[in-house]
Design a protein around this motif. Structure first.
Motif, PDB file in Angstrom:
ATOM      1  N   TYR A 116      75.750  13.261  34.502  1.00 59.85           N
ATOM      2  CA  TYR A 116      77.056  12.695  34.140  1.00 59.85           C
ATOM      3  C   TYR A 116      76.894  11.319  33.508  1.00 59.85           C
ATOM      4  CZ  TYR A 116      81.540  10.337  34.659  1.00 59.85           C
ATOM      5  OH  TYR A 116      82.674   9.608  34.417  1.00 59.85           O
ATOM      6  N   PHE A 117      76.118  10.457  34.132  1.00 55.40           N
ATOM      7  CA  PHE A 117      75.982   9.098  33.610  1.00 55.40           C
ATOM      8  C   PHE A 117      75.106   9.054  32.361  1.00 55.40           C
ATOM      9  CE2 PHE A 117      77.576   7.948  37.801  1.00 55.40           C
ATOM     10  CZ  PHE A 117      78.493   6.970  37.449  1.00 55.40           C
ATOM     11  N   LEU A 119      75.164  11.399  30.084  1.00 51.89           N
ATOM     12  CA  LEU A 119      76.103  11.806  29.037  1.00 51.89           C
ATOM     13  C   LEU A 119      77.081  10.681  28.727  1.00 51.89           C
ATOM     14  CD1 LEU A 119      76.930  15.473  30.137  1.00 51.89           C
ATOM     15  CD2 LEU A 119      75.445  14.744  28.277  1.00 51.89           C
ATOM     16  N   PHE A 120      77.548  10.001  29.764  1.00 50.37           N
ATOM     17  CA  PHE A 120      78.526   8.926  29.551  1.00 50.37           C
ATOM     18  C   PHE A 120      77.941   7.801  28.701  1.00 50.37           C
ATOM     19  CE2 PHE A 120      80.349   4.844  30.802  1.00 50.37           C
ATOM     20  CZ  PHE A 120      81.696   5.070  30.541  1.00 50.37           C
ATOM     21  N   TYR A 121      76.789   7.295  29.095  1.00 47.93           N
ATOM     22  CA  TYR A 121      76.177   6.206  28.335  1.00 47.93           C
ATOM     23  C   TYR A 121      75.634   6.689  26.995  1.00 47.93           C
ATOM     24  CZ  TYR A 121      76.507   3.040  32.323  1.00 47.93           C
ATOM     25  OH  TYR A 121      76.980   2.241  33.323  1.00 47.93           O
ATOM     26  N   LEU A 269      82.328  18.093  32.406  1.00 46.92           N
ATOM     27  CA  LEU A 269      81.592  16.829  32.357  1.00 46.92           C
ATOM     28  C   LEU A 269      81.367  16.366  30.916  1.00 46.92           C
ATOM     29  CD1 LEU A 269      78.927  17.368  35.185  1.00 46.92           C
ATOM     30  CD2 LEU A 269      81.052  16.042  35.273  1.00 46.92           C
ATOM     31  N   LYS A 272      84.726  15.102  29.664  1.00 48.16           N
ATOM     32  CA  LYS A 272      85.108  13.851  30.330  1.00 48.16           C
ATOM     33  C   LYS A 272      84.307  12.664  29.826  1.00 48.16           C
ATOM     34  CE  LYS A 272      85.681  11.784  34.915  1.00 48.16           C
ATOM     35  NZ  LYS A 272      87.076  11.362  34.655  1.00 48.16           N
ATOM     36  N   THR A 273      83.017  12.881  29.549  1.00 49.58           N
ATOM     37  CA  THR A 273      82.163  11.775  29.127  1.00 49.58           C
ATOM     38  C   THR A 273      82.267  11.475  27.638  1.00 49.58           C
ATOM     39  OG1 THR A 273      80.336  13.364  28.934  1.00 49.58           O
ATOM     40  CG2 THR A 273      80.481  12.075  30.972  1.00 49.58           C
ATOM     41  N   SER A 274      82.718  12.432  26.851  1.00 50.42           N
ATOM     42  CA  SER A 274      82.803  12.218  25.407  1.00 50.42           C
ATOM     43  C   SER A 274      84.220  12.021  24.907  1.00 50.42           C
ATOM     44  CB  SER A 274      82.184  13.407  24.657  1.00 50.42           C
ATOM     45  OG  SER A 274      82.919  14.595  24.906  1.00 50.42           O
TER      46      SER A 274
END
Length: 409
Positions: A116-117, A119-121, A269, A272-274
């Motif tokens: 998740y993190f 993908l987020f960063y 996920l 949510k991250t993109s």
């Protein structure tokens, strides 16, 4: 890759059980908003000065820093609690229990949490959410007056290609973690990427040292069972095979349910991250640039460019959504700006005092710029010389395949 069914328990020695319990407890509790609870805040604020001698361990909300005194005190509190519970649980829950199943569930949670993190960063870099092109205020600032963190942000924002390169490494590593067959490759990629990130955070005093180190350790946890095989293959040059444990899904319905559920979780996920980042940044407004005041008339007085003057303007920086007024004594004032290109007006609203609102007429011809109107109750007339974003060496140099001599300034 050889998969071992988790239905066959394997005896785990005490230290290994303790380490597993610690990782499971820490990762689960870390994801919970415990620092929003009054009791946890009070305990951490007491531990800071009394145990760790951190006098300023008060909870500070929304500072943008993950390395506050409170953060270090909370790290100590959470780690101590998890270690104590891990020692106790490893002794109470003996080796006859099915720790293989427990490990698979813990590693699965860690993989998805880490993915998740990543993908987020990663998406934040690919879509220009974390690093933006250097703002004018950074281009006007000297190296000597900038911070180490500021230099990294300018460096990353200056080269979109390099930011995307780093972001893709994080995104690909995160995606690979979702699947058992590729998780080892994903963990190896994340270890490489996050080692560089952690080093940047420590070397340039970027206040994400604790969290980035935590993500790096999680990547090593995912990679841990494969390290002996990797050592035999790469260092000893011996045949090696990865051995992983897997959940045994007997029925067709179980496998279908698992496939649908996993697909939905991965899609959620990714969305949510993109979803918070724009694929392409907005184009710069036509007036974006740095305007150096050449003449400045306020009321009936023509003010000379004295460095001690707190009234005369030195520069006006117009960004895409805001403006920065720099007085002769280097005092900075931030304004929200609204530009009407048809009426040729700019409305300035002070970010710290919305009652300070001024609307000025402008005349713009190539690199010259004029402002007229009323400012702070007096008539204002000022002329400026414009410097566009591409006029700076840092942003206008560009890329060159051929360089006869190094351009190092």
């Amino acid at each position: 890759m050889n998969y071992l069914p988790v239905s066959q328990p394997i005896r785990w020695h005490y230290l290994r059980r303790t380490a597993l319990w610690f990782v499971a407890l820490y990762t689960i509790l870390y994801t919970l908003p415990l620092t929003d609870m009054e009791a946890i805040i009070e305990l951490t604020e007491w531990v800071g000065p009394q145990v760790l001698h951190l006098d300023n361990a008060k909870k500070i909300w929304n500072t943008g820093s993950g390395d506050t005194s409170f953060s270090y005190a909370y790290l100590f509190v959470l780690s101590s609690f998890c270690l104590g519970m891990a020692v106790l649980l490893a002794a109470v829950v003996g080796p006859r229990r099915n720790y293989t199943l427990f490990y698979v569930l813990t590693q699965t949670f860690v993989r998805y949490y880490l993915a998740y993190f990543m993908l987020f960063y990663g998406f934040a870099k690919v879509f220009e959410g974390q690093f933006i092109s250097p703002p004018l205020v950074s281009l006007e600032q000297t190296y000597g007056n900038s911070s180490p963190m500021g230099i990294v942000w300018v460096m990353m924002g200056l080269s979109k290609a390099y930011a995307v390169f780093g972001g893709l490494g994080e995104v690909i590593g995160g995606l690979l973690l979702f699947f058992r067959r590729t998780k080892t490759l994903g963990a190896l990629l994340i270890v490489a990427v996050m080692t560089n990130v952690v080093m940047l955070n420590f070397a340039y005093d970027i206040p994400v040292k604790l969290f980035s180190s935590y993500l790096l350790l999680l990547a090593f946890f995912v990679l841990a069972p494969d390290i002996p095989a990797l050592v035999r293959l790469f260092l000893l040059q011996q045949p090696a095979q990865l051995k992983q444990s897997s959940l045994a899904l007997s029925g067709k319905g179980q496998r279908l349910t698992h496939l649908i559920g996993k697909t939905l979780v991965i899609l959620f996920l990714i969305m949510k991250t993109s979803g918070n980042f724009k694929p392409f940044p907005d184009a710069d407004i036509a007036l974006r640039g740095t305007y150096k005041a050449e003449t400045f008339v306020l009321g009936t007085d023509t003010l000379p460019p004295l460095t001690t003057d707190s009234i005369r303007w030195q520069k006006l920086l117009i960004e895409n959504s805001y403006g920065i007024l720099l007085r002769m004594n280097n005092k900075q004032e931030y304004y929200n700006t609204k530009i009407d290109e048809q009426k040729k007006t700019i409305r300035f609203t002070n970010m710290h005092d919305s009652t300070q609102r001024y609307t000025l007429n402008y005349v713009w011809a190539k690199d010259t710029f004029q402002l007229r109107g009323e400012w702070e109750g007096k008539p204002l007339q000022a002329s400026f010389r414009r410097r566009k974003i591409e006029d700076y060496t840092l942003t206008g140099r560009g890329f060159h395949w051929i360089s006869e001599y190094p351009y190092n300034r």
